[in-house]
Design an enzyme around this catalytic site. Structure first.
Site, PDB file in Angstrom:
ATOM      1  N   LYS A  62      -4.126  16.346 -78.371  1.00  0.00           N
ATOM      2  CA  LYS A  62      -5.537  16.968 -78.688  1.00  0.00           C
ATOM      3  C   LYS A  62      -6.331  17.650 -77.719  1.00  0.00           C
ATOM      4  O   LYS A  62      -6.552  18.638 -77.345  1.00  0.00           O
ATOM      5  CB  LYS A  62      -6.197  15.891 -79.607  1.00  0.00           C
ATOM      6  CG  LYS A  62      -7.481  16.473 -79.960  1.00  0.00           C
ATOM      7  CD  LYS A  62      -8.702  15.953 -79.141  1.00  0.00           C
ATOM      8  CE  LYS A  62     -10.027  16.703 -79.132  1.00  0.00           C
ATOM      9  NZ  LYS A  62     -10.906  16.152 -78.491  1.00  0.00           N
ATOM     10  N   ASP A 108      -8.323  17.044 -84.563  1.00  0.00           N
ATOM     11  CA  ASP A 108      -8.988  16.065 -84.283  1.00  0.00           C
ATOM     12  C   ASP A 108      -9.590  15.676 -85.705  1.00  0.00           C
ATOM     13  O   ASP A 108      -8.748  15.806 -86.587  1.00  0.00           O
ATOM     14  CB  ASP A 108     -10.448  16.446 -83.376  1.00  0.00           C
ATOM     15  CG  ASP A 108     -11.251  17.259 -84.284  1.00  0.00           C
ATOM     16  OD1 ASP A 108     -10.869  17.960 -85.457  1.00  0.00           O
ATOM     17  OD2 ASP A 108     -12.480  17.405 -84.104  1.00  0.00           O
TER      18      ASP A 108
END
Length: 227
Positions: free
Chosen positions: A126, A145
DNA sequence: CTCCCGATAT
DNA sequence: ATATCAGGAG
């Protein structure tokens, strides 16, 4: 339930189309003025609001400058500089070690490949995707996320649970030219309307195509109470 | 799987 | 009181 039986890809396209009308200017909300600041801000943003990260990095970026500055910082002092950020002890260590590697192995520059980035402590897919997209203008994946995870599941775009599997699925379902935009739209809508605790389905532009909408269950409740 | 862990909203 | 916030390491 949702009114249509759309494929996940059609559902994703509809979501992008509608949310873009609502958030036409959505973009990253972390403050930074170079790639190292971006990397640090994203590491700090784990399980913490961007608003709080920005508040702390304003002081942090004024105090420290360059990878060696962070690498040579005292652990206790750096942790104290971050003491209103979640997991400040871990993050202080990540930043010091990542900056030491950047200084020693990358000529002081933030790397521009997924593997080099994820080799840095505190950097997973991420964080790496955000740095690649906003620091190097490289779109190699979809940033997944907590908001992207929650919204794609609620909207029936994916059934997966792990961020890695959701990312792979989104890379199939969403055209590459919309990968970056898709994440920003999910985050904006996740913060404003489709919140984790108590989503405001009455104000949601996606209500009629959302399998998880509260309005349906309220109507079921109303009709049930009518006995 | 657990741990990390302060500020904020509900 | 408790859940949640642009997650990642062991």
């Amino acid at each position: 339930m949702g009114t249509r039986l759309e494929s996940p890809a059609e559902q994703a396209a509809e979501v992008i189309d509608r949310l873009f009308k609502e958030y036409p200017d959505t973009t990253i909300s972390l403050d930074f003025s170079n790639r190292l600041e971006l990397l640090i801000a994203v590491i700090l943003s784990a399980q913490c609001t961007d608003e709080r990260v920005n508040k702390e990095t304003e002081h942090l970026f004024a105090k420290y400058d360059g990878p060696e500055d962070y690498a040579n910082a005292d652990q206790e002092e750096l942790a104290a500089d971050l003491d209103s950020i979640t997991y400040y002890n871990n993050k202080a260590g990540y930043i010091r070690e990542a900056c030491a590697i950047i200084a020693a192995e990358h000529d002081g520059e933030v790397p521009d490949t997924m593997s080099e980035l994820t080799d840095l402590p505190g950097v997973g897919r991420k964080t790496a995707n955000v740095v690649l997209q906003h620091g190097h203008q490289l779109i190699e994946g979809v940033v997944v996320d907590t908001h992207v995870q929650r919204l794609t599941r609620r909207l029936g775009i994916t059934e997966e649970r792990s961020p890695e599997r959701i990312e792979r699925e989104l890379m199939e379902l969403v055209p590459r030219e919309h990968w970056q935009e898709f994440t920003h739209l999910c985050i904006s809508h996740g913060r404003a309307t489709c919140t984790a605790r108590n989503p405001d389905c009455g104000e949601c532009a996606l209500e009629d195509v959302c399998p998880s909408s509260k309005l349906d269950s309220e109507m079921d409740l109303a009709s049930g109470e009518a006995w």
